[in-house]
Design a protein around this motif. Structure first.
Motif, short mmCIF file in Angstrom:
data_model
loop_
_atom_site.label_atom_id
_atom_site.label_comp_id
_atom_site.label_asym_id
_atom_site.label_seq_id
_atom_site.Cartn_x
_atom_site.Cartn_y
_atom_site.Cartn_z
N PHE A 80 -61.74 -5.59 49.71
CA PHE A 80 -61.80 -6.28 51.00
C PHE A 80 -60.51 -6.16 51.79
CE2 PHE A 80 -64.72 -8.47 48.09
CZ PHE A 80 -65.91 -8.20 48.74
N GLU A 81 -59.53 -5.48 51.20
CA GLU A 81 -58.24 -5.22 51.85
C GLU A 81 -57.58 -6.49 52.38
OE1 GLU A 81 -58.92 -2.07 54.66
OE2 GLU A 81 -59.45 -0.67 53.08
N ARG A 82 -57.63 -7.54 51.57
CA ARG A 82 -56.99 -8.81 51.94
C ARG A 82 -55.82 -9.14 51.01
NH1 ARG A 82 -61.01 -12.71 54.96
NH2 ARG A 82 -62.06 -11.13 56.19
N GLY A 83 -55.55 -8.28 50.04
CA GLY A 83 -54.41 -8.47 49.17
C GLY A 83 -54.57 -9.51 48.08
N LEU A 84 -55.77 -10.07 47.93
CA LEU A 84 -55.99 -11.07 46.88
C LEU A 84 -56.16 -10.39 45.54
CD1 LEU A 84 -58.54 -13.44 48.66
CD2 LEU A 84 -56.07 -13.74 48.43
N ASN A 111 -59.01 -7.56 41.67
CA ASN A 111 -58.35 -6.45 42.34
C ASN A 111 -57.05 -6.14 41.61
OD1 ASN A 111 -56.98 -4.77 44.16
ND2 ASN A 111 -56.60 -6.41 45.62
N SER A 112 -56.98 -5.00 40.95
CA SER A 112 -55.78 -4.66 40.17
C SER A 112 -54.56 -4.43 41.05
CB SER A 112 -56.04 -3.42 39.31
OG SER A 112 -56.24 -2.28 40.13
N ARG A 113 -54.76 -4.31 42.35
CA ARG A 113 -53.64 -4.07 43.27
C ARG A 113 -53.27 -5.31 44.07
NH1 ARG A 113 -52.89 1.53 43.64
NH2 ARG A 113 -54.62 2.69 42.75
N GLY A 114 -53.89 -6.46 43.77
CA GLY A 114 -53.65 -7.67 44.54
C GLY A 114 -52.44 -8.45 44.08
N CYS A 115 -52.15 -9.50 44.82
CA CYS A 115 -51.03 -10.39 44.50
C CYS A 115 -51.53 -11.53 43.63
CB CYS A 115 -50.43 -10.96 45.78
SG CYS A 115 -49.76 -9.70 46.87
N ILE A 116 -50.84 -11.80 42.54
CA ILE A 116 -51.23 -12.89 41.64
C ILE A 116 -50.77 -14.21 42.23
CG2 ILE A 116 -50.86 -13.89 39.35
CD1 ILE A 116 -50.59 -11.03 38.30
N LYS A 117 -51.68 -15.19 42.22
CA LYS A 117 -51.38 -16.52 42.72
C LYS A 117 -51.57 -17.51 41.59
CE LYS A 117 -52.63 -15.33 47.35
NZ LYS A 117 -53.54 -15.35 48.42
#
Length: 130
Positions: A80-84, A111-117
């Motif tokens: 979804f190209e939202r960085g989650l 998403n293996s490329r997302g930012c961990i929260k």
């Protein structure tokens, strides 16, 4: 366990990468690896949900016998190209977002490329969508 689903001889079938039932038989989990970004990811999730539901109850059985299910796609891309790091989907009322449908179907895309929260650690066991 890898599981194949063939509902009709001339229909589309699917092969699940990992299909697991919990110890109580209340919840099923389908884990899939997605390495190719395609525009039909939401429809693919819908198809997998339908096939799993068809396999869970017999003709004439109560719909209440459907188990809670989690379909988890692990993507090597951000669909979804939202960085989650994690996208979680459940059904809820569009007119009142505090009203969940409670149909037991949860779809999670990692998403293996997302930012961990901080909230990502508990994503599978949240009570309702945010």
């Amino acid at each position: 366990m890898i599981r194949n689903f063939d509902i009709t001889s001339d229909g589309k079938s699917m092969r699940l990468d990992v299909y697991v039932k919990d110890g109580d038989g209340v919840t099923v989990y389908d884990l899939e690896i997605q390495t190719t970004s395609q525009d039909d990811l939401p429809q693919r999730l819908r198809y997998y949900q339908g096939m799993i539901d068809l396999s869970l109850i017999e003709k004439g059985a109560s719909y209440g016998e459907l188990r809670k299910s989690y379909i988890i796609f692990i993507c090597t891309f951000d669909p979804f190209e939202r960085g989650l790091c994690c996208y979680r989907f459940e059904n809820f009322c569009c007119d009142d977002k505090d009203l969940p449908l409670n149909d037991g179907a949860v779809k999670i895309i990692l998403n293996s490329r997302g930012c961990i929260k901080e909230s990502d650690a508990t994503i599978i066991h949240k009570e309702k969508p945010t």
